[in-house]
Structures are given as C-alpha cells and as structure tokens.
Design a protein around this motif. Sequence first.
Motif, PDB file in Angstrom:
ATOM      1  N   ALA A  73       0.862  -1.184   0.000  1.00 24.09           N
ATOM      2  CA  ALA A  73       0.000   0.000   0.000  1.00 24.09           C
ATOM      3  C   ALA A  73       0.897   1.232   0.000  1.00 24.09           C
ATOM      4  O   ALA A  73       1.895   1.280   0.730  1.00 24.09           O
TER       5      ALA A  73
ATOM      6  N   ASN B 239      -1.471   3.977  -4.730  1.00 21.62           N
ATOM      7  CA  ASN B 239      -2.786   3.328  -4.775  1.00 21.62           C
ATOM      8  C   ASN B 239      -3.699   3.825  -3.660  1.00 21.62           C
ATOM      9  O   ASN B 239      -4.534   3.083  -3.142  1.00 21.62           O
TER      10      ASN B 239
ATOM     11  N   TRP C  65      -3.136   4.386  -0.684  1.00 26.73           N
ATOM     12  CA  TRP C  65      -2.877   3.710   0.590  1.00 26.73           C
ATOM     13  C   TRP C  65      -3.947   2.662   0.923  1.00 26.73           C
ATOM     14  O   TRP C  65      -4.351   2.497   2.068  1.00 26.73           O
ATOM     15  N   ASN C  66      -4.389   1.962  -0.087  1.00 23.78           N
ATOM     16  CA  ASN C  66      -5.360   0.875   0.118  1.00 23.78           C
ATOM     17  C   ASN C  66      -4.596  -0.373   0.567  1.00 23.78           C
ATOM     18  O   ASN C  66      -3.786  -0.917  -0.185  1.00 23.78           O
TER      19      ASN C  66
ATOM     20  N   ASN D 154      -5.744  -3.959  -1.681  1.00 20.59           N
ATOM     21  CA  ASN D 154      -6.130  -3.901  -3.088  1.00 20.59           C
ATOM     22  C   ASN D 154      -5.548  -5.104  -3.827  1.00 20.59           C
ATOM     23  O   ASN D 154      -4.340  -5.302  -3.867  1.00 20.59           O
TER      24      ASN D 154
ATOM     25  N   ASP E  31      -4.924  -5.501   5.728  1.00 19.63           N
ATOM     26  CA  ASP E  31      -5.531  -4.389   6.446  1.00 19.63           C
ATOM     27  C   ASP E  31      -4.476  -3.772   7.352  1.00 19.63           C
ATOM     28  O   ASP E  31      -3.395  -4.334   7.551  1.00 19.63           O
ATOM     29  N   TRP E  32      -4.816  -2.592   7.917  1.00 18.45           N
ATOM     30  CA  TRP E  32      -3.829  -1.865   8.707  1.00 18.45           C
ATOM     31  C   TRP E  32      -3.593  -2.476  10.084  1.00 18.45           C
ATOM     32  O   TRP E  32      -2.638  -2.132  10.771  1.00 18.45           O
TER      33      TRP E  32
ATOM     34  N   TYR F 187     -13.856   6.495  -7.175  1.00 18.95           N
ATOM     35  CA  TYR F 187     -14.347   6.530  -5.801  1.00 18.95           C
ATOM     36  C   TYR F 187     -15.835   6.866  -5.680  1.00 18.95           C
ATOM     37  O   TYR F 187     -16.386   6.813  -4.585  1.00 18.95           O
TER      38      TYR F 187
END
Length: 387
Positions: free
Chosen positions: A38, A42, A44-45, A48, A83-84, A230
């Motif tokens: 990420a 992109n 910061w996805n 993805n 995921d974060w 988006y």
Amino acid sequence: MVFIASFTGLDVSAQQYSLRLVVKSAAATKKADTVYVAGNFNAWNPGNEKFQLTRPSEFNDVFTIEISGLKADTYEFKFTRGDWGRVEVSSSGAGISNRVVNLTSDSTIECEIADWQDNFLVPERLHTASLQVHVLDTVFFIPELNRAARVWIYLPKAYSGAKNKKRYPVLYMNDGQNVFDEYFSGYGEWGIDECLDSLVENGKPPCIVVAVEAGAKRINEYNPYNTEKYGIGEGDKYVDFLVKTLKPFIDKRYRTLKSADNTLIAGSSLGGLISYYALLAHPEIFGKAGVFSPSFWIAPQINTLTDSVGKDIRGKIFFYMGQAEGNSYVKDMKEIADNIGKRSDAIIYTVIDPDGRHNEQAWRKWFAEFYCWMMGDGFNNQVTIEK
C-alpha cells in the motif's frame, strides 16, 4: 517571525517506469497469507488485489510485485497482509516509517519484513485530551450524509472565567478524531490543545477549536467532485453541514467572533482539499484556511474553480506540503497556490518542508507556525531552501 517556503525545481518526466519490489523475508508469515503493498500510488489501500504480491509456492518465502506505469516521482509504501491491523512493524513490534523510493528509472527494490502488527499485543490507548477539550453533548445527525457527527470543542483556559465576557475566533478542523486525543486517532494526534495552551501562555491570542470526526465514507465526504474510481463526491453536503448547522449552533452557544475574518478552517490530505474548497465556496463564512498536504490529485476541477472564483477570495491561506510526499503532490499544490495568489487578494504562506512526510507528525510540527501566522499580521513571502 521567519516565513519559510521551499520551492525546488520540479522536472516531472512524462515517461513511465516500473517498480519491482522483492520481499526476500516476510517473518512470521503463514503459508496461506497474502502480502500486499500500500502506498501513495494506490491511495494507501491496504488490501487492493491489484497490489497483491506473488510467490512461486507456499514453500517459497520470496514475494514479488511489479508496479508499472509510474512517472518519475517519490513514492512511499508499506507492506500489509490485507488491512492496517496487519501492517509490517519492527522486530520489537514498534511502528516503522514508510519505505521511500525516488523513482527515476525502472527499478528493483529488495526488502525484508521484520514482523507484523498482529503478532504483538496492541498497547492500551490512553486519553490525552486536556481539560479544555470535551465532546459536545449534542449529537449532530447529517441527513444528507446519513450519519451522526461526533464533534469536539476546545475552549481557552480563560474562557470560563467568572468575569470573562470576551469573544473568540473559531477554528474548524476536519478529521476531528486526530486533533486532540490519541485514544481516537488512527495514526497519532496533532496535539492542538497542548500547543494552543502553550502558545497562549506565551502571549499568543487564544481561539476556540471545533473538530468534526470524519465518517466512514471520508473519501467521498471530503471531495466535492464525482470520480470514476471513488464514486459520488459529497463535499458540498459536508460543507453545508458546517455552514448551515454546526457554525450557527457554535455561534449561538458560545462566545464567538462570527465574522469571516475570525472563522478559520483547516485539515490535512483530503481534509486539506475540503478546507480549501470551503474557503472558495463560502468566502463570506471562512476567511482563513490551513491547507495541509492537500489531496488535489483527486479533484483536478479545483483549479477551474480557483479560476472562476479567485477574484472573490480575501483573507489568508496557509499551504503546506512535504517534499517526501512526492514531486507530483508538491507540483499540484504549487500550481493551486500560484493560481489563487495570482487571481485573488488573499495573503498566502506556502511551505514545502524538505523532510516532510504525509503524516500527523509532520502536520503537528507545522501547526504552531500556521496558527501564529494566521493570528498575526501576515504578508506574502517566499524563501527558497536548497536541500
């Protein structure tokens, strides 16, 4: 006061390059895990599928990805497992800085991942807001956005004095969850309350700060324009909430100075974009704006709006960008700052920090400078710093 602006020569090539990332060691990665990258390429996805790394087999711990079609620029990135909450960290579990590459040709970067966030106990989050901060007891529901808005307010220490009848300027801030309290912040807080307490103690003028929490559809709410990627932009609805609902409520309940000269708006990234848009759309309401690391890339129409309404803009605008955020982001902001400077009577302060990144720590660093300039006698100034 020293006014600092850094404008380095930008030669952004139209040629496109590829960036190949090779992860030779991904510690504690399970056989079935998928690794993603990420970054500012992109939005910061963290999950993805187009940015998923591949490996020859589950028994091979080498992960690779080739990202093509990138122009010469500075790129920041991190690896995740979708995921974060499962982002890469140091071997001790501490967060790490974004990886950075200055892309000027087809490049291959070899990386090692020390460990992952979810392999460590998450430290308990503590409330860090000062006694001058509280959440409004009124829950605002925004019908147009179909969500409730949690709103924090900071009142200067002298506000509650028995004999104090003074009225104060008001600073409205986006991404309210990151303004005062570490407990609610995703990536660290700005520390606005502590900063203002210190500045006021040293003779700077006080103000009220109102901070609005971002919604789950932040990328839509902070963008006034539709995008193919988006979806529908709901920035107008969000700004209408500020103008028609929140500001009248604050002005009625608290001792405020209501004029545009005393009404500020500020934010970072998408919050910087919507702050600048609010100033353009409602110069009769917002007379000053702090535009930190604005995401102008998602809304190229903002330059056309600047063309059409720039002549109506007065007041003061503070633009900030970190050079490490990427040459294209600096270029986009500089174009807007130059455009509004040419078309309006606004007083403009533009900062490009050679070491600045796209994070709360960078914005926190520059907040005091922004605030002191906004509350003082401002003028246009440009000083070049060579790195």
